[in-house]
Design an enzyme around this catalytic site. Structure first.
Site, PDB file in Angstrom:
ATOM      1  N   LEU A 162      48.218  24.715  37.637  1.00  0.00           N
ATOM      2  CA  LEU A 162      48.465  26.152  37.604  1.00  0.00           C
ATOM      3  C   LEU A 162      47.137  26.793  37.979  1.00  0.00           C
ATOM      4  O   LEU A 162      46.091  26.376  37.476  1.00  0.00           O
ATOM      5  CB  LEU A 162      48.901  26.610  36.210  1.00  0.00           C
ATOM      6  N   ASP A 163      47.167  27.779  38.863  1.00  0.00           N
ATOM      7  CA  ASP A 163      45.906  28.351  39.308  1.00  0.00           C
ATOM      8  C   ASP A 163      45.254  29.203  38.217  1.00  0.00           C
ATOM      9  O   ASP A 163      45.827  29.438  37.154  1.00  0.00           O
ATOM     10  CB  ASP A 163      46.089  29.135  40.617  1.00  0.00           C
ATOM     11  N   TYR A 164      44.048  29.647  38.499  1.00  0.00           N
ATOM     12  CA  TYR A 164      43.197  30.359  37.536  1.00  0.00           C
ATOM     13  C   TYR A 164      43.916  31.535  36.872  1.00  0.00           C
ATOM     14  O   TYR A 164      43.771  31.757  35.665  1.00  0.00           O
ATOM     15  CB  TYR A 164      41.952  30.851  38.276  1.00  0.00           C
ATOM     16  N   SER A 204      47.216  31.992  36.625  1.00  0.00           N
ATOM     17  CA  SER A 204      48.549  31.662  36.118  1.00  0.00           C
ATOM     18  C   SER A 204      48.459  31.078  34.719  1.00  0.00           C
ATOM     19  O   SER A 204      47.398  30.645  34.271  1.00  0.00           O
ATOM     20  CB  SER A 204      49.248  30.678  37.064  1.00  0.00           C
ATOM     21  N   ARG A 247      53.120  32.266  44.900  1.00  0.00           N
ATOM     22  CA  ARG A 247      52.228  33.347  45.339  1.00  0.00           C
ATOM     23  C   ARG A 247      52.290  33.503  46.858  1.00  0.00           C
ATOM     24  O   ARG A 247      52.271  34.624  47.390  1.00  0.00           O
ATOM     25  CB  ARG A 247      50.791  33.065  44.893  1.00  0.00           C
TER      26      ARG A 247
END
Length: 253
Positions: A100-102, A104, A200
């Site tokens: 999961l990105d920064y 999220s 995204r």
């Protein structure tokens, strides 16, 4: 199985660390030191610095409720907080099943069995997300969610340094528009892939910026009442489901 893969599957060493051990002459097979990346066969005895490597028969999986502002990585050269800063030291060698990105948040699975992590990442198991996007969901966006599409330029919503420019978006398994107000729209979507910043990028293609993104389930595993920044082990029934998946897909760990 390749030697470096065998080591990473059955010890706490990563595949990269295994490569270094092999290069340094610390690994032997059946009493013979090897310095290249050979195959390990059934019955072969592998030792690292003289210590026998036992086949790992059991594995552990945990669920972590990732918070916004945490990176899914072991170390960050800019000193930003990672999920491992918030997990007990005993999980420092666990690998994440996807990322999961920064910005999220939500459900993240971690395991001490890299083979299982790879199998789950590459699977078509359903993932459910709640999103808040800036803008309106038009008929064009609905059609794309229903039918999928190919974007030759899928860089909106991607990391600034991404090398992935185009992307094939498969149809969503399910979606629902939960409401809109103040120029924002909330949705629930279910997909069965985990490509690089896929959601995204999907909404970014239609100039819809994703403001909030939270994963709430991965297959039959869901966050439930797990609080932000907290973790738990899989329940017995969740382990049963996972073992069924591994057996059906002939995944050995």
């Amino acid at each position: 199985m390749r030697l470096n893969k065998f080591i990473s599957h059955n010890t706490n060493y990563s595949r990269r660390e295994a490569d270094e051990l092999i290069k340094e002459g610390k690994v032997s097979i059946n009493g013979r030191v090897v310095s290249d990346f050979v195959e390990v066969g059934e019955g072969d005895k592998v030792r690292i610095s003289g210590r026998f490597v036992k086949l790992k028969k059991d594995f552990t999986v945990i669920i972590y409720n990732k918070q916004k502002g945490e990176l899914v990585t072991k170390k960050d050269d800019r000193g930003r907080k990672t999920i491992y800063d918030n997990l007990p030291d005993g999980f420092s060698k666990f690998v994440s099943i996807g990322r999961l990105d920064y910005a999220s948040e939500g459900l993240l699975l971690l395991t001490d069995a890299p083979a299982i992590a790879t199998a789950l990442m590459e699977s078509d198991i359903e993932r459910m997300y709640y999103l808040k996007v800036k803008g309106e969901i038009t008929e064009e966006v609905i059609a794309a969610m229903r039918e999928g599409f190919f974007a030759s330029d899928a860089t909106k919503g991607a990391h600034a340094k991404t090398q992935i420019k185009s992307m094939e978006f498969k149809p969503f398994l399910a979606y629902s528009i939960l409401g809109s107000s103040g120029g924002y729209t909330k949705l629930k979507v279910i997909i069965n892939e985990g490509k690089n910043r896929e959601l995204r990028r999907f909404f970014g293609y239609f100039d819809l910026e994703v403001m909030d993104l939270k994963r709430v389930s991965f297959g039959r595993v869901d966050l439930g009442m797990l609080k932000d920044g907290k973790w738990r082990y899989l329940e017995p029934n969740e382990y049963e489901d996972l073992r069924d998946f591994l057996k059906q897909n002939k995944v050995y760990y």
